[in-house]
Structure formats: C-alpha cells, structure tokens
Design an enzyme around this catalytic site. Structure first.
Site, PDB file in Angstrom:
ATOM      1  N   TRP A 126     -46.445  29.852  -9.806  1.00 19.64           N
ATOM      2  CA  TRP A 126     -44.994  30.064  -9.963  1.00 19.64           C
ATOM      3  C   TRP A 126     -44.270  29.334  -8.827  1.00 19.64           C
ATOM      4  CZ3 TRP A 126     -41.933  34.627  -7.746  1.00 19.64           C
ATOM      5  CH2 TRP A 126     -40.645  34.670  -8.280  1.00 19.64           C
ATOM      6  N   ASP A 207     -50.273  39.023  -8.413  1.00 24.42           N
ATOM      7  CA  ASP A 207     -48.890  39.041  -8.886  1.00 24.42           C
ATOM      8  C   ASP A 207     -48.928  39.345 -10.377  1.00 24.42           C
ATOM      9  OD1 ASP A 207     -46.256  38.790  -9.448  1.00 24.42           O
ATOM     10  OD2 ASP A 207     -46.083  36.664  -8.955  1.00 24.42           O
ATOM     11  N   LYS A 242     -39.770  41.848 -17.340  1.00 27.35           N
ATOM     12  CA  LYS A 242     -40.120  41.352 -18.676  1.00 27.35           C
ATOM     13  C   LYS A 242     -40.607  42.475 -19.572  1.00 27.35           C
ATOM     14  CE  LYS A 242     -40.417  37.244 -16.412  1.00 27.35           C
ATOM     15  NZ  LYS A 242     -40.079  37.048 -15.010  1.00 27.35           N
TER      16      LYS A 242
HETATM   17  C1  LMR Z   1     -39.986  32.527 -14.514  1.00 24.57           C
HETATM   18  O1  LMR Z   1     -41.056  32.164 -14.025  1.00 24.57           O
HETATM   19  O2  LMR Z   1     -39.306  31.832 -15.258  1.00 24.57           O
HETATM   20  C2  LMR Z   1     -39.498  33.930 -14.235  1.00 24.57           C
HETATM   21  O3  LMR Z   1     -40.411  34.604 -13.446  1.00 24.57           O
HETATM   22  C3  LMR Z   1     -38.112  33.975 -13.710  1.00 24.57           C
HETATM   23  C4  LMR Z   1     -38.002  33.475 -12.302  1.00 24.57           C
HETATM   24  O4  LMR Z   1     -37.442  34.226 -11.483  1.00 24.57           O
HETATM   25  O5  LMR Z   1     -38.436  32.369 -11.991  1.00 24.57           O
END
Ligand code: LMR
Length: 397
Positions: A126, A207, A242
């Site tokens: 992420w 996570d 989510k």
């Molecule tokens: C994403 O990965 O799109 C979500 O977790 C929203 C974010 O805060 O990035």
C-alpha cells in the site's frame, strides 16, 4: 519561515480520487481508491448498521471523551473478531482512528520500545505504508513479494530475504487481500514465512483492512491466528472502513500479542502513543461496530452482507475476465479471477493507464491496481472496451 516549503507530490490514491471527482464526464468510472460500491454504484449503508442506528446506537447525546484505549466492550468484540471467540484475554486491543491510525500508533509504540529496528515491507505494498513508518522514524526496507513473471507470491524470494534479517526486525504482512496485488500466500506459504520469522526472531505487523473480503471472516484471519497459535509475538492493525462500509467514521483497532509482556505495561505504552497523538478515539462509528458485532441478529446480518459484497466482487472479476477473454482471446487475463479482494494487479503500463483516464474516463491507480469493487453491470461494458482498446495497442506499452 515558510518561504521554502517543499511541494507535496500528492498521494497516488487520494490525489487521483480528487482528479476523478473533478472530472465532469458523466461516464467516468472510479477504479482507483479502495471503496466498495454496490450494483447502483453507491457506497452502501449496511442493513446491520442501519438497524443498529435505528435502535439508537451512535445517536448524539452528551458528547464525552472515550477512554484513551477505547471502550472495553468494543475492544472485546474486536478481539473475538480478529483472534476468534476463544482468544486469550492477554491480547491487548486498543481502538484507533481506522487502520491508518492503528499503523501509526503501532509504529510510534514500536519506535519507543525497539528504537533501532527497521521495518521490511512487501514489494509492492500500500502506497501509504512507507510514509507512515518513515514518518515514525523507521528505516523502511522491502522484501520480494510479487513475482511478475508468474503473477504469484514469490515465497522463495520472501523467505530468502527474511532469513537475512536481524532479530527484532519488523515485517509488514497482509493477512488477506494483499493491497495492491490481490495475491495472497497459500497456507503452506504462510507456514514457510512463520518458520523463518520464528527462527530469526522477527516481529510480524499484520495490516488487515479486508477481513472477510477474500474467503470469509474466520478464513481471512487464519494467518493471524496461526501466528498467535505458534506463540509468535505480533501486531495487527484492523480497519472497519471497508467491511462495515463506514469510511468516514474512522473505526479501527490495534491488537498486540506479546506472550511474555506485562499486559498492564503494554497497554500503558499503547495509551501513551495514543495520548501523544490524538488523545482518545472518536465514539460514534465504534459504537456501531461494537453493537453489530455484539448483537447476534445484527452480527449474522452483517456476515450475510459481507458475504454478498465478497460475492459481488467475485462476480465482477469473473464477468470482466470472460468479457476481456472474448475481446482479446490471445491474451491471458487469468489474474483477474486468481486474485482476492477489492484489488487486481493488472500490469498495465503508465501509457495505458493514462489512456484509460484521458480517453475513456476510467481511473486506475498508477501502479496498475484496479479496484474491482467499483465495477457494476452498467459500467463493466465500457471498462472492458477501454481495457481491450489499450491492451490491443491503443496506447503505447
Ligand atoms: C486504498 O488503498 O485505496 C484504500 O486503502 C484507501 C486509502 O486510504 O488509500
């Protein structure tokens, strides 16, 4: 004093969402940010949450401070959700400001107790992970995760990298629905990871933002529970944005399993990290999650709704896979059905992603991550045409 502020490059996910919102084209499709939309393209209000609200849960009365660590009933409900009903009471859970807040509290806590430790993240991960941990003062490194040639988890590469780490190194893991790839380790591969983690004395930090979006609530927590069963200390960041469709409420939790720690002191250190940051968590969203998890009828209803969200995402993957296969029979789009959760890692080039946006109004994150939860029966045809066009050479590779 403020004449030389560095420019902010903007977040690759949230920045793109802003561009999407400002796009005036009526046929635009948001497959960027990870938000689950229903068949009507709306962010749903879950019936279980609606029922709790209708019963007065989360209603505005006198507004008082929650305890720094959150309410006890909420923390107990989260412990059972993450670790199972029989979870040991010595797993310390604190309420946080969504999953991002849990990562931040965990990072600050770890920096205090393991000041020299580095964190190792999957490549890719992420986009915000590195920012959170480097912001907390961590040296951020990565280990191999996604094998581009096979589209699978690179278990050999990951194990070889972890084998070289110093004891006490922190290892970031996604227990299910890996963001951004949607590629999860098999149980055998998790065992291989836990073997090396235990041998080297590493510290897993899970996570878990999508518990229930891959196979089910309990199935998706398997890796976390197996880690605890093996007696390995670990941290878990949970997000309820989510899976309860409560994005704006910022509901989350940080759980710490530290078998040899004094739990009173452990809780104290977590409270210190929270107090220094935002003092105490927000009340209303957590009240809803607590009520839905604790009330058997609402809990059952929520699980049914979660199953339906998961099923709809699966259905969208299957349909897009079939439609793209018909449009471009020589290409293999098998990744769409092999991956889990909201995200599909497409391998689209920067030029293809740009063409999707500029020519078709289809928004995909610059990594090539597609949010399949933004697809529905009304937009899937347009998305398929756009993808087929750019994949067939409508945009330079
Ligand atoms: C994403 O990965 O799109 C979500 O977790 C929203 C974010 O805060 O990035």
């Amino acid at each position: 004093m403020f004449d030389h502020l560095p420019a902010y490059a903007d977040d690759p996910i949230l920045g793109l969402f802003d561009v999407y919102k400002a796009d005036p084209r009526p046929g635009k499709v948001n497959l960027g940010i990870g938000i689950y939309c229903d068949e009507a393209g709306q962010v749903p209000v879950l019936e279980s949450v609606r029922a709790a609200r209708a019963d007065g849960v989360g209603a505005r009365g006198p507004s008082v401070y929650l305890p720094t660590e959150g309410g006890e009933a909420y923390r107990d409900a989260v412990r059972a959700l993450v670790f199972g009903k029989a979870a040991a009471a010595d797993i310390v859970v604190v309420q946080t400001v969504a999953g991002t807040g849990a990562l931040k509290v965990g990072a600050d806590f770890l920096k205090g107790v393991l000041p020299e430790a580095a964190i190792w993240m999957p490549d890719p991960t992420w986009a915000n992970h590195a920012a959170i941990f480097s912001g907390a003062g961590f040296r951020v490194e990565s280990y191999p995760y996604y094998a581009g040639a096979t589209g699978r988890f690179d278990v050999d590469g990951a194990v070889a990298a972890l084998r070289k780490l110093q004891a006490g190194s922190v290892v970031l893991l996604h227990p299910c629905c890996h963001n951004p790839t949607g590629v999860d380790p098999s149980q055998a591969e998790w065992h291989a990871l836990f073997d090396v983690i235990a041998q080297r004395g590493l510290l897993p930090f899970f996570d878990m933002a999508y518990q229930g979006f891959a196979h089910g609530v309990d199935e998706d927590a398997w890796a976390v529970r197996e880690c605890v069963r093996r007696g390995i200390a670990c941290l878990v960041a949970s997000s309820f944005s989510k899976i309860f469709s409560l994005y704006g409420e910022r509901v989350g939790a940080l759980s710490v399993h530290a078998p040899s720690a004094d739990t009173g002191r452990l809780l104290g250190q977590l409270k210190l990290a929270i107090r220094r940051s935002y003092s105490c968590p927000p009340a209303q969203g957590a009240a809803l999650v607590e009520a839905v998890l604790s009330n058997p009828a609402w809990n059952a209803q929520w699980r049914t709704e979660l199953d339906a969200m998961r099923g709809r995402m699966r259905d969208m993957r299957t349909r897009l896979h079939r439609m793209l296969g018909e449009a471009l029979p020589e290409r293999d789009f098998g990744f769409l059905v092999a991956q889990n959760g909201m995200f599909s890692y497409s391998g689209l080039s920067a030029a293809q992603i740009e063409a999707l946006r500029s020519r078709f109004g289809v928004y995909v994150v610059s990594s090539g991550r597609i949010c399949v939860a933004g697809l529905n029966a009304s937009n899937i045809g347009h998305v398929c045409e756009a993808l087929a066009d750019v994949c067939a050479g409508g945009a330079a590779q």
